[in-house]
Design a protein around this motif. Structure first.
Motif, PDB file in Angstrom:
ATOM      1  N   CYS A  49      36.652  40.679  30.041  1.00 24.51           N
ATOM      2  CA  CYS A  49      36.813  40.696  31.495  1.00 24.51           C
ATOM      3  C   CYS A  49      37.182  39.287  31.955  1.00 24.51           C
ATOM      4  N   SER A  51      35.919  37.794  34.276  1.00 25.46           N
ATOM      5  CA  SER A  51      34.649  37.100  34.572  1.00 25.46           C
ATOM      6  C   SER A  51      34.160  36.328  33.346  1.00 25.46           C
ATOM      7  N   HIS A  71      30.620  41.955  28.758  1.00 28.39           N
ATOM      8  CA  HIS A  71      29.803  42.975  29.422  1.00 28.39           C
ATOM      9  C   HIS A  71      30.579  44.293  29.561  1.00 28.39           C
ATOM     10  N   CYS A  97      27.405  45.371  33.006  1.00 28.94           N
ATOM     11  CA  CYS A  97      27.164  43.987  33.431  1.00 28.94           C
ATOM     12  C   CYS A  97      25.708  43.619  33.584  1.00 28.94           C
ATOM     13  N   CYS A 165      32.831  47.639  33.019  1.00 29.52           N
ATOM     14  CA  CYS A 165      32.868  46.675  34.133  1.00 29.52           C
ATOM     15  C   CYS A 165      34.058  46.997  35.042  1.00 29.52           C
TER      16      CYS A 165
HETATM   17 ZN    ZN Z   1      33.462  42.049  34.265  1.00 31.58          ZN
END
Ligand code: ZN
Ligand code: NAP
Ligand code: ZN
Length: 365
Positions: A49, A51, A71, A97, A165
């Motif tokens: 991801c 993130s 995640h 997550c 996610c």
């Molecule tokens: Zn994510």
């Protein structure tokens, strides 16, 4: 010699960790502690991801190193604690997550564990026992059963991993902001991991979907492969002008700071833009861009566990999976460089099960 009590409750694993804000990932030996409510999961796949990239680079100034990101986890149950009732050894499962929350506040009781002030994210948080949580770029994870979802048989574990996610992050605001109604016009801003799943859910809901992108090269596949109805390049003034005031809602998945006023102009009066993207710097919003025609700008953080299971089951029904590029663990640093340049169609997924041990054995720091 018989194992001590502490040894009985820990499992050895290996992860890929960033040590500092360079974000370079390399093998790290880790331990996981197990409890009576926990599910021990052998990780087979983990999505990458954006993130994860923000986090390893410390974009959000909250990094705790060493950091094992990840995640979007899918795998198989290896072992369950004695209180676990929902899962058994061999089950196909997913973890997103979060791995725990307070489980008793108003948000948790309503099924919005994602909004709990005591949320324990899957990585980069000091857990209740004082250890830092380590995510899915690792061989095994131990998770409270409430935070494990059952993976539908018809979704391959690799193509489904990003739903944990990317999928729930776009599904939840579509559901709670009424952007899931047939015939409505949905804008999807940014065609990356989150964006391409938003397009697929929008089409599954029977909506008209327009992609707003900074990458003209994504047009053909957005229309032909992902099924979008229209494609606008954000910097193309003519295309933007033609689409002014036409959209009921926009899911904003862009990971960078970009001018917001022209994008809010795409909304109809009373239209809503939902921010899920998390650029590093504050956004500048001219008040008139919101006030003049009653627009709403909202934010949304992943989704609750009940909604995550609902999203997966719906994805199975409508055949919604991610378009992925499966990579070996040894490729992860190159994948991060490519992700930073939006050079992935549309999610990297690490083949943990087949490649992590080998990469850990052969990589030197
Ligand atoms: Zn994510
Ligand atoms: P991604 O795969 O990298 O997609 C982001 C897309 O944004 C890119 O593909 C690109 O799409 C567009 N973009 C990137 N840089 C841009 C720029 N400078 N100008 C214009 N457009 C740009 O990332 P992702 O994994 O989908 O995540 C997107 C964002 O959501 C990240 O900030 C991530 O941290 C955040 N996120 C939030 C939540 C939540 O709960 N709210 C959950 C997961 C992720 P085009 O090429 O089409 O322009
Ligand atoms: Zn709570």
């Amino acid at each position: 010699m018989a194992p001590t009590a502490a040894e009985q409750h820990t499992r050895k694993a290996v992860g890929l960790a960033a040590r500092d804000a360079s974000g370079h990932l390399s093998p790290l030996a880790i331990t996981r502690s197990t409890g009576d409510d926990d599910v021990v999961i052998k990780i087979l796949y983990c999505g990458i991801c954006h993130s994860d990239l923000h986090s390893i680079k410390n974009d959000w100034k909250n990094a705790k190193y060493p950091m094992v990101p990840g995640h979007e986890i899918t795998g198989e149950v290896n072992e369950v604690g004695k209180n676990v009732t929902k899962f058994k050894t061999g089950d196909r499962v997913g973890v997103g997550c979060m791995v725990n929350s307070c489980q008793s506040c108003e948000s948790c009781n309503k099924g919005f564990e994602n909004l709990c002030l005591g949320i324990i994210p899957t990585y980069n948080l000091v857990d209740l026992d004082g250890t830092i949580t380590y995510g899915g770029y690792s061989s095994m994870v131990v998770v409270h059963e409430r935070f494990v979802v059952r993976f539908p048989d018809t979704i391959p574990l690799e193509k489904g991993a990003p739903l944990l996610c990317a999928g729930i992050t776009v599904y939840s605001p579509m559901k709670y902001h009424g952007l899931n109604i047939p015939g409505m016009h949905l804008g999807v801003l940014g065609l990356g991991g989150l964006g391409h799943v938003a397009v697929k859910f929008g089409k599954a809901f029977g909506m008209k979907v327009t992609v707003i992108s900074s990458s003209p090269g994504k047009k053909q596949e957005a229309l032909e492969r992902l099924g979008a109805d229209a494609f606008i390049v954000g910097k193309n003034d003519e295309e933007m002008k033609a689409a002014m005031s036409t959209m009921d809602g926009i899911i904003n998945t862009v990971s960078a700071n970009i001018p917001m006023a022209p994008l809010l102009g795409l909304l109809k009066p009373n239209g809503k833009m939902i921010m899920v993207g998390l650029p590093e710097k504050p956004m500048e919003i001219p008040p008139f861009a919101l006030v003049a025609t009653n627009k709403t700008l909202a934010g949304s953080l992943i989704g609750g566990m009940r909604d995550t299971q609902e999203m997966l089951d719906l994805a199975a029904k409508h055949n919604v999976t991610a378009d992925i590029e499966v990579i070996g663990a040894e490729y992860v640093n190159t994948a991060m460089e490519r992700l930073a340049k939006a050079d992935v169609r549309y999610r990297f997924v690490i083949d943990i099960g087949n490649t992590l041990d080998k990469a850990a054995a052969t990589t030197t720091e």
